[in-house]
Design an enzyme around this catalytic site. Structure first.
Site, PDB file in Angstrom:
ATOM      1  N   ARG A 101       6.383 -76.868  25.789  1.00  0.00           N
ATOM      2  CA  ARG A 101       6.027 -75.536  26.284  1.00  0.00           C
ATOM      3  C   ARG A 101       6.938 -74.468  25.669  1.00  0.00           C
ATOM      4  O   ARG A 101       8.131 -74.665  25.509  1.00  0.00           O
ATOM      5  CB  ARG A 101       6.190 -75.546  27.808  1.00  0.00           C
ATOM      6  CG  ARG A 101       5.765 -74.286  28.484  1.00  0.00           C
ATOM      7  CD  ARG A 101       5.358 -74.552  29.897  1.00  0.00           C
ATOM      8  NE  ARG A 101       6.490 -74.883  30.762  1.00  0.00           N
ATOM      9  CZ  ARG A 101       6.359 -75.075  32.074  1.00  0.00           C
ATOM     10  NH1 ARG A 101       5.179 -75.011  32.635  1.00  0.00           N
ATOM     11  NH2 ARG A 101       7.416 -75.364  32.798  1.00  0.00           N
TER      12      ARG A 101
ATOM     13  N   LYS B  36       0.257 -77.299  38.687  1.00  0.00           N
ATOM     14  CA  LYS B  36       0.095 -76.627  39.990  1.00  0.00           C
ATOM     15  C   LYS B  36      -0.142 -75.128  39.799  1.00  0.00           C
ATOM     16  O   LYS B  36      -1.053 -74.569  40.405  1.00  0.00           O
ATOM     17  CB  LYS B  36       1.342 -76.801  40.868  1.00  0.00           C
ATOM     18  CG  LYS B  36       1.707 -78.232  41.182  1.00  0.00           C
ATOM     19  CD  LYS B  36       2.846 -78.290  42.191  1.00  0.00           C
ATOM     20  CE  LYS B  36       4.165 -77.708  41.706  1.00  0.00           C
ATOM     21  NZ  LYS B  36       4.796 -78.439  40.597  1.00  0.00           N
TER      22      LYS B  36
ATOM     23  N   ARG C 165       9.383 -78.153  48.827  1.00  0.00           N
ATOM     24  CA  ARG C 165       9.797 -79.132  47.831  1.00  0.00           C
ATOM     25  C   ARG C 165      10.735 -80.174  48.427  1.00  0.00           C
ATOM     26  O   ARG C 165      11.161 -81.095  47.715  1.00  0.00           O
ATOM     27  CB  ARG C 165      10.520 -78.400  46.715  1.00  0.00           C
ATOM     28  CG  ARG C 165       9.928 -78.674  45.335  1.00  0.00           C
ATOM     29  CD  ARG C 165      10.557 -77.690  44.447  1.00  0.00           C
ATOM     30  NE  ARG C 165      10.482 -77.868  43.059  1.00  0.00           N
ATOM     31  CZ  ARG C 165       9.871 -76.990  42.247  1.00  0.00           C
ATOM     32  NH1 ARG C 165       9.183 -76.000  42.735  1.00  0.00           N
ATOM     33  NH2 ARG C 165       9.952 -77.152  40.961  1.00  0.00           N
TER      34      ARG C 165
HETATM   35  P1  AMP Z   1       9.027 -74.179  39.193  1.00  0.00           P
HETATM   36  O1  AMP Z   1       8.601 -73.050  38.329  1.00  0.00           O
HETATM   37  O2  AMP Z   1       8.245 -74.275  40.482  1.00  0.00           O
HETATM   38  O3  AMP Z   1       9.068 -75.492  38.485  1.00  0.00           O
HETATM   39  O4  AMP Z   1      10.535 -73.862  39.653  1.00  0.00           O
HETATM   40  C1  AMP Z   1      11.575 -73.699  38.716  1.00  0.00           C
HETATM   41  C2  AMP Z   1      12.917 -73.984  39.379  1.00  0.00           C
HETATM   42  O5  AMP Z   1      13.125 -73.098  40.485  1.00  0.00           O
HETATM   43  C3  AMP Z   1      13.071 -75.376  39.988  1.00  0.00           C
HETATM   44  O6  AMP Z   1      13.468 -76.325  39.037  1.00  0.00           O
HETATM   45  C4  AMP Z   1      14.126 -75.134  41.056  1.00  0.00           C
HETATM   46  O7  AMP Z   1      15.412 -75.022  40.485  1.00  0.00           O
HETATM   47  C5  AMP Z   1      13.747 -73.765  41.567  1.00  0.00           C
HETATM   48  N1  AMP Z   1      12.781 -73.848  42.698  1.00  0.00           N
HETATM   49  C6  AMP Z   1      11.498 -73.360  42.722  1.00  0.00           C
HETATM   50  N2  AMP Z   1      10.914 -73.612  43.914  1.00  0.00           N
HETATM   51  C7  AMP Z   1      11.838 -74.270  44.655  1.00  0.00           C
HETATM   52  C8  AMP Z   1      11.850 -74.813  45.971  1.00  0.00           C
HETATM   53  N3  AMP Z   1      10.779 -74.740  46.782  1.00  0.00           N
HETATM   54  N4  AMP Z   1      12.987 -75.430  46.405  1.00  0.00           N
HETATM   55  C9  AMP Z   1      14.081 -75.506  45.618  1.00  0.00           C
HETATM   56  N5  AMP Z   1      14.139 -75.034  44.371  1.00  0.00           N
HETATM   57  C10 AMP Z   1      13.033 -74.414  43.881  1.00  0.00           C
END
Ligand code: AMP
Length: 210
Positions: free
Chosen positions: A123, A13, A88
């Site tokens: 990664r 994404k 999410r």
């Molecule tokens: P990402 O880089 O988008 O995979 O986000 C890393 C971490 O941040 C996730 O595993 C969640 O712990 C938190 N996080 C990011 N976006 C959200 C969201 N929209 N809702 C809840 N937790 C989030």
């Protein structure tokens, strides 16, 4: 263009959002990046979020809804934006709707869990500048050292194998139902994972009619 990138963690994404963001000249809003910056800066939100992130769990909806509302109110979002990693959960999607945010497209990137596990556990991220590498598909020239700044490469805590499994389970339970939510609104365009980033981008552009 107001759009959402939907897909499992590690589906690509962020990569595709950055490419589209340049192509369409609109900002990408990544709650993951905003939260990681908050953790690094030791802000109250960062301190609260860190324990969830390290465990592969979702940060509570009210924290996320506040972050996104603040970011969407900034002037660079007036002509459109790409949401990466948010909403999410159904409550997050409902909060956006209640705030009057309307979307043109919801792009769903479809990648099998096994592919995601291989991608994420391989990664490596530069501790100093944040550049990302992959031990098989995009290795640094010298193992463990960043090509760009010479910083030490490390594995993000949330990319450890057990955490990745946990994040995928959370994705299937909490985020995947959003496909149905937006399908009912006629907004979902699905794209299957392709062997390269470029081929996936082509498929994404086609799905969006660009
Ligand atoms: P990402 O880089 O988008 O995979 O986000 C890393 C971490 O941040 C996730 O595993 C969640 O712990 C938190 N996080 C990011 N976006 C959200 C969201 N929209 N809702 C809840 N937790 C989030």
């Amino acid at each position: 263009m107001k759009m959402i990138m939907l897909g499992a963690p590690g589906a690509g994404k962020g990569t595709q959002a950055e490419i589209l963001s340049k192509e369409l000249n609109i900002p990408t809003i990544s709650t993951g990046n905003i939260l990681r910056a908050a953790v690094k800066n030791g802000t109250p939100v960062g301190l609260e979020a860190k324990k969830y992130m390290d465990a592969g769990k979702l940060v509570p909806d009210d924290v996320i809804i506040g972050i996104v509302a603040e970011r969407l109110a900034q002037p660079d979002c007036a002509n459109g934006f790409i949401l990466d990693g948010v909403p999410r959960t159904i409550p997050q999607a409902e909060a956006l709707e209640a705030a009057g945010v309307q979307f043109d497209n919801v792009l769903s990137l479809e990648v099998a869990d096994e592919v995601i596990e291989e991608r994420m556990t391989g990664r490596r991220t530069c501790h100093a500048c944040g550049a990302t590498y992959h031990i098989h598909s995009a290795p640094s020239k010298v193992e463990g050292v960043c090509d760009k700044c010479g910083g030490a490469l490390e594995q993000r805590k949330d990319d450890l194998p057990e955490t990745v499994k946990q994040r995928l389970a959370v994705y299937h339970a909490e985020t995947e139902p959003l496909k149905d939510f937006y399908e009912k609104r006629g907004l979902v365009r699905s794209v299957e994972n392709r062997p390269t980033i470029e081929e996936t981008t082509q498929a994404v552009l086609q799905a969006l009619g660009l």
